[in-house]
Scaffold this active site. Sequence first.
Site: not given
Length: 749
Positions: A403, A664
């Site tokens: 990510c 994230h």
Amino acid sequence: MDQKQDVFFIITERGKGVPLYVDPGKICYINEQRYLSLLSQESESQILPVKFLGDSLEYKVDVGCLHQLTAVYAGFLQAIDVDAERLDALLKKDALEAAAALKVDSPVLVERYGVWNPGTVRYIGSRNKGAYYDCISGTFFRIDLGEGDEVWVPFTQVKPDVQSAMEPAPLSVPEQAPKPPPEDPVQEGDRVVFFTDHEKRARRGMVMEVKQTNGEMMAYISTDRDEQGGKGGDITLPIGCVLKEKYHPSDMESMAPYQQLQDTGMVNGSSITLYSRVRVKLAKGFEYGVVRWIGELPKLEGTRLGLQLDSKSGVSDGTFMDKRYFMCPPKQGLFVKLSSCSLDIPHASAGEKVPTSSTSTKQTTQHYETDGESDNVPPVNSEDVERLLIGRMKGIQGHCNSCYMDSALFSLFSCSSVLDSLLFKPAEPKDQPIQRTLLRDIVNPLRRHGFVEASSVMRLRKQLQERGYCATFTTDEKDPEEFLSLIMNKILSLEPPIKLCSGGRIQSSFCYQIFLDDTHNLILPTVQQLMEQSFYSGQLKLSEVPSCLILQMPRFGKNFKMFQKIIPSLELDITALISEGPQQCLLCGGLAGLECAECFRDPAFNTNGFKYFCHTCSSQVHSHPSRRSHKPCPCFMPDGCLHSVAPPRDKMELFAVLCIDTSHYVSFLKYGPNTTDWAFFDSMSDREGESDGYNIPEVRACPEVARYLDMPLTQLAHLQPRDMGDLAKRLFCDAYMYLYQSPNVSLYH
Ligand code: ZN
Ligand code: ZN
């Protein structure tokens, strides 16, 4: 000039002498002559006798509670009827500036019930008279919404319609022209410059009379006979549409709206488009390159292409006569006539190579021979975002802790071209596979289809690992800045866009980490404030305007956030941070000659940022007892610069924000000129199947974040994150990195 001029202030807090009924945000004033004579007495008085609008009595108010306003801004703010909201509106400096630039017939967007609609300004001025003893009443905008529908709104509900202004019809004075000081109105006998609806050129004439007609000041102009043989005559225009000739030097007339062409891509039926590979004939033979810009150049006839050549046989870095049109390494840029270029088609028929003039160019053209989609693709246009980019299975597909890379690549390349020179610059043979993967497998598919498979990013990660940069590139979570600096710096050796100067030394860098010492008093900071505070603490300046400015937010360690919320500044005004640029006096707006470091923290100026003054204003400011110990230093002044003309502002525009929440990374794109042009990207938004399954990336439009950006600061400060919309909360509370670009290289304008 009118003898009865007033100086305006807004009350910033309750304090000595402020009558009890007055809330912060109320506007008051004092006669200018009286004000100047009080100042010149040097009485060290902290008290100013002022009158409040709507009240004929005079009150002796502590100057610490006052913030000075121009008459124009006072009028705009007075149109807002709640005092506290007026104070919030004052902080929206951009909105005030934009409103001040609006004129009768300007195309605008108007906010009604939370929705922005197009309209046209019909009148700017007071709506009704204030009390008979008031010197001003609120300045409103009367907007024609079409079909006989009209509304009156304050400046906070109106903004220039950038889209519509791009269309050739209603031309106004180009933004580059220095703004005339408001205290120098057009008068009878003045030589003036003006634009009419049907002509693109500026016209000139002399004002014969100025008089009020239907509540609006109009200028009757006797126009000059022009060179093209057009005949002279008379014209009547609102005074706001006319500019004194001295503020409009003639070399500004020919600036062509070059970006109109850039958006459409196609040129005069030729199949050469933006980002096409082309061949150009130069004196020493053929050269090859990529079209990075298409348009018209000042003082040159016809359509020109801005090329980034494969070799260093060009002459520029994307600038032409000191104006930047695109970014590329030095000596690789070349502006040429459209007619001297032809498409470089690398696979005319299968297996056949186009003959090239040298082996080196042959090598590079081979990079673009791919599976039938050899053309390079320009960034996604803001109008195409919805069709091309928004949806499930859109963006870059995440896989195995990717990510940080997905969000960085998506932010940088989907709608911006600011770092495209990375993709086209000559690379060492060992680095060419990495560059090829980046261009062919990631950026091109992202811009063409709005989707990149996880395997493409995995290929890039494997290549990085094979090159021995980091043993864990294919498995572990990394920081986006680590990845970006590896690609930009170590592998493709891009010239770092940020040039910091400190104590005479210049240091280059790819991103700038905001650092705050403990002396700041920021609570709900904007990115602008953070940047200024950090530059102030570090005694830093920028030695030039960067093309790309990546800012990392202050954090302690990976997880601790310094601020609960940060307000993304859509525009970053870096004028005051440029070491060798002309500066503007904080008080009179003229050219500044001094900078005062101590005044940076002086609460009397509730505008943030570095404090520059002209010599006159500095001696006034520093005659105050609390500031006598200050030591203002001379600041940079350009040679031969006209005095009292405000320097142009250098602004960067926000194009993406990277956010992090529990390790994230996701990102937001600010993809267009409208406040609602926001999209949110998560490479692992959903998942199909278990361990043998795959991630579903998603791009969502999120116009709702505009509501929070428009919200008064006091209201935003009190809002609990849990009460904000899910995406707005992430944008305001989880920001990790802000990506700004110079508007000169952006595609929407
Ligand atoms: Zn000044
Ligand atoms: Zn000072």
